[in-house]
Design an enzyme around this catalytic site. Sequence first.
Site, mmCIF file in Angstrom:
data_model
loop_
_atom_site.group_PDB
_atom_site.id
_atom_site.type_symbol
_atom_site.label_atom_id
_atom_site.label_comp_id
_atom_site.label_asym_id
_atom_site.label_seq_id
_atom_site.Cartn_x
_atom_site.Cartn_y
_atom_site.Cartn_z
ATOM 1 C CB CYS A 1 -0.872 -0.002 1.248
ATOM 2 S SG CYS A 1 -1.813 -1.511 1.442
ATOM 3 N NE ARG B 1 3.986 1.770 -2.278
ATOM 4 C CZ ARG B 1 4.983 1.493 -1.429
ATOM 5 N NH1 ARG B 1 6.182 1.963 -1.689
ATOM 6 N NH2 ARG B 1 4.815 0.747 -0.370
ATOM 7 C CD GLU C 1 8.833 -13.605 -19.104
ATOM 8 O OE1 GLU C 1 7.709 -13.286 -19.518
ATOM 9 O OE2 GLU C 1 9.006 -14.111 -17.998
ATOM 10 C CG HIS D 1 15.408 -39.230 -25.538
ATOM 11 N ND1 HIS D 1 15.331 -40.558 -25.912
ATOM 12 C CD2 HIS D 1 15.742 -39.237 -24.222
ATOM 13 C CE1 HIS D 1 15.578 -41.325 -24.864
ATOM 14 N NE2 HIS D 1 15.829 -40.549 -23.819
ATOM 15 C CD GLU E 1 9.639 -18.763 -14.433
ATOM 16 O OE1 GLU E 1 8.793 -19.333 -15.173
ATOM 17 O OE2 GLU E 1 9.660 -17.540 -14.249
ATOM 18 C CG ASN F 1 2.369 -1.143 3.176
ATOM 19 O OD1 ASN F 1 1.777 -2.114 2.712
ATOM 20 N ND2 ASN F 1 3.599 -0.843 2.797
ATOM 21 N N GLY F 2 0.928 -3.441 5.389
ATOM 22 C CA GLY F 2 1.546 -4.623 6.002
ATOM 23 C C GLY F 2 0.499 -5.687 6.264
ATOM 24 C CE LYS G 1 3.181 -8.929 -13.380
ATOM 25 N NZ LYS G 1 4.429 -9.714 -13.280
ATOM 26 C CE LYS H 1 10.800 -15.293 -15.150
ATOM 27 N NZ LYS H 1 9.411 -15.139 -15.499
ATOM 28 C CD1 TRP I 1 -1.095 -5.866 -2.386
ATOM 29 C CD2 TRP I 1 -1.563 -5.227 -4.455
ATOM 30 N NE1 TRP I 1 -0.956 -6.964 -3.198
ATOM 31 C CE2 TRP I 1 -1.226 -6.606 -4.475
ATOM 32 C CE3 TRP I 1 -1.890 -4.636 -5.655
ATOM 33 C CZ2 TRP I 1 -1.204 -7.373 -5.644
ATOM 34 C CZ3 TRP I 1 -1.864 -5.389 -6.826
ATOM 35 C CH2 TRP I 1 -1.536 -6.731 -6.809
HETATM 36 C C1 AGP Z 1 5.833 -14.780 -16.753
HETATM 37 O O1 AGP Z 1 7.004 -13.985 -16.553
HETATM 38 C C2 AGP Z 1 4.799 -14.056 -17.570
HETATM 39 N N1 AGP Z 1 4.561 -12.764 -17.008
HETATM 40 C C3 AGP Z 1 3.573 -14.919 -17.857
HETATM 41 O O2 AGP Z 1 4.006 -16.181 -18.302
HETATM 42 C C4 AGP Z 1 2.626 -15.146 -16.670
HETATM 43 O O3 AGP Z 1 3.244 -15.988 -15.724
HETATM 44 C C5 AGP Z 1 1.356 -15.824 -17.194
HETATM 45 O O4 AGP Z 1 0.765 -14.950 -18.122
HETATM 46 C C6 AGP Z 1 0.355 -16.162 -16.088
HETATM 47 O O5 AGP Z 1 -0.053 -14.978 -15.482
HETATM 48 P P1 AGP Z 1 -0.897 -15.116 -14.112
HETATM 49 O O6 AGP Z 1 0.035 -15.707 -13.092
HETATM 50 O O7 AGP Z 1 -1.313 -13.702 -13.770
HETATM 51 O O8 AGP Z 1 -2.070 -16.016 -14.366
#
Ligand code: AGP
Length: 608
Positions: A2, A27, A488, A504, A481, A100-101, A603, A485, A74
């Site tokens: 927050c 934030r 992307e 394989h 993962e 906040n917390g 996002k 990272k 938040w």
């Molecule tokens: C991961 O870095 C991406 N931002 C993307 O793969 C994300 O994890 C995916 O779109 C799922 O989003 P969510 O966790 O909000 O459902």
Amino acid sequence: MCGIIGYVGPREAVGVLLEGLRRLEYRGYDSAGVALYDGSGIRTLKTEGNLDHLEKALARFSARGNIGIGHTRWATHGRPSERNAHPHLDCKEEIAVVHNGIIENFRELKGGLLARGHIFRSETDSEVLAHLIEENLHGDLFAAVQASLRQVKGAFALVCFSAQEPGIMVGARMESPLVLGVGEGEMFLGSAVPAFLKSTSRAVFLENGDVVRVAQEGYLIKTLEGEDVQREEVELPLDIDAAEKGGYPDFMLKEILEQPVAWGDTLRGARDAAGALVLPDFNIPEEELRGVRRVSFVACGTAYHAGLIGRYILESWMRLPAEIDIASEFRYREPKLGPETLVVAISQSGETADTLAAVRGARAAGARVVCIVNTVGSLMTRESDGVIYTHAGPEIGVAATKTFLAQIAGVYLLGLYLGQVCGGLDGAFVRKTLNTLEAIPALLEEVLHDTACIEECAKRYYQSEDFLFLGRNINYPVAMEGALKLKEISYVHAEGYPAGEMKHGPIALLHPGFPVLVLAPRDRVYDKMLSNLQEIKARGAPALAVATRGDEEIAEVADQVLYVPETEAAFYPVVISPVLQLFAYYIAKLRGCNVDQPRNLAKTVTVE
Ligand code: AGP
């Protein structure tokens, strides 16, 4: 997290508060509000949604005063709504508080306050602060706050004022940041320096346990127990953009380094007073859970990788059949679902279209659904039977980092909770594992404290156009993962693969310009990972390894080794993931990429 702003001085408070909240918008938040003292009483105004709603309402808000507090919320406990927005007031509406917390023991505190006749207006944990201070206020707000906070367990940054002591603000911090802005004849309190940086660049960073009494001409700091405290006044750089990122160059780096706190906040409140595991929002009756014979994870992207880890955990700890599917595939399969299946949806946003569709399909098929979500009140939390909230705070960087680690914490808590309820795990194991989870932040601090070697590796390989990440067993999802990272944020082609699959097919790709990163901690598949490294070297490809600190054997084979602290096999994903996040981050920076807003990415993917 927050946003908090408090002001006392010669100026009209409303304008200062709104400006401060605007500076804290980055934030992330879901509602906002202000309170001020207008000479006769406390006036508050709160709105759901963004600050435009608050600003519009303020245009019709006639109250004026020169002391006030503001807040962007938040949500952690209680859906986003006007009544859950801060500031919160006591019964007599003579005290206003913003917080906040996470107050870990708020249920116990609230129960006592209700029993003593207090009337609550919201479902938040924060409101207990207003009523505690009310009980302890006997003419000295500063002393009342100290006495109240000595009863509180958890994380807080709070600012309050009282109609009984106009002109005095009191602030306090424990884990959640709070900064005092020292102006010319005016004072500010903020959760971060952007809240007041436009008005003053002199600040005092409060420390855990500090309580500050603020008047427009000066301030006094003491501990919760009342000892005097001296804190240095510092001159801040005037760069607002850098201040919003906490001084870091990017939100992504800031959020990678916030992971110890995000992990700790996710675990906060997961134990009751007796130390047993509690998941207050799980909401599925225990007798129903005891009928579960299978768990099915659904998620997208990074969240899917957290679900893969969850599958290993459930099968290993619980011997419970567990499967997982990409949400966009799950919804087109026709899985056999029913009350014996617990579907677990993982999503930091709680708004991902494919995962939402999978949740709806699962419930239509008769399965119970629990979601592991970072955003309180998001659609998925309302369409699931129960929720395990992660408390990573808002993640501004598009690439998931701290929310991924918080999701892993969530799947560990899920495994322990199912084990505790369904009898697969004995109490000693649950308590021991909870203790281990609570000690994870220290391991993460070790990893995040020494990043020079990771940066050095990134410098060596940032011009490579292809990468292969290999992991085995519970570290296979970590390899996936790590590759995601890198893909992307640096736009480099990278694949995460189960190490056993290299022979394989992927081994055909190897050449001196095709580095392979192998996750090889000291676990039961270590020797197999060592063989993978030798096979890679035999094809002339560069071989990087992530290994357990002190492992000298692997350094004989790999070209570079990135070390992580030793831990139990089940927890290596937690200490390895930040290494891969930083590896991707440094490569992306060297390639001149915008790590906070990578091209083509959103996002939250709210479309199918
Ligand atoms: C991961 O870095 C991406 N931002 C993307 O793969 C994300 O994890 C995916 O779109 C799922 O989003 P969510 O966790 O909000 O459902």
